[in-house]
Write a protein that holds these residues in place. Structure first.
Motif, mmCIF file in Angstrom:
data_model
loop_
_atom_site.group_PDB
_atom_site.id
_atom_site.type_symbol
_atom_site.label_atom_id
_atom_site.label_comp_id
_atom_site.label_asym_id
_atom_site.label_seq_id
_atom_site.Cartn_x
_atom_site.Cartn_y
_atom_site.Cartn_z
ATOM 1 N N TRP A 1 -27.938 10.182 -7.638
ATOM 2 C CA TRP A 1 -27.428 10.198 -6.312
ATOM 3 C C TRP A 1 -28.238 9.073 -5.645
ATOM 4 N N VAL B 1 -29.592 14.916 -3.160
ATOM 5 C CA VAL B 1 -28.586 15.421 -3.858
ATOM 6 C C VAL B 1 -27.449 15.940 -2.865
ATOM 7 N N PRO B 2 -26.057 15.462 -3.010
ATOM 8 C CA PRO B 2 -24.866 15.948 -2.226
ATOM 9 C C PRO B 2 -24.790 17.299 -2.546
#
Length: 87
Positions: free
Chosen positions: A24, A54-55
């Motif tokens: 990411w 990090v989504p």
């Protein structure tokens, strides 16, 4: 119990070098003896891989795939800690 195929005396493949960014675009951090509440709260001897940026959808997927005993959200919502070993 038998070893899974390909594990006994494993000879790779190995990383030639660690990737500079996680998938990411964030960084990886290796953390020894963290202050996270895994198991009974005694994290001495624990090793973590921390990923940032990090989504939330990826965090949920990692928690689902690996389990909450391995993946823990950091207080910063875009960071996760993945337990990689414990003594």
């Amino acid at each position: 119990m038998t070893e899974p195929a390909g594990v006994d005396g494993w000879n790779g493949p190995y990383l030639e070098r660690w990737p500079s960014k996680n998938p990411w675009g964030g960084k990886y951090y290796y953390i020894k003896d963290g202050n996270w509440d895994f198991d009974n709260g005694d994290d001495s001897g624990y090793r973590f891989l921390q990923l940032d940026e990090v989504p939330s959808s990826a965090i949920s997927k990692l928690e689902s795939d690996l389990g909450s005993d391995v993946v823990q959200k950091n207080t910063d919502e875009n960071k996760i800690n993945i337990l990689i070993s414990k003594d």
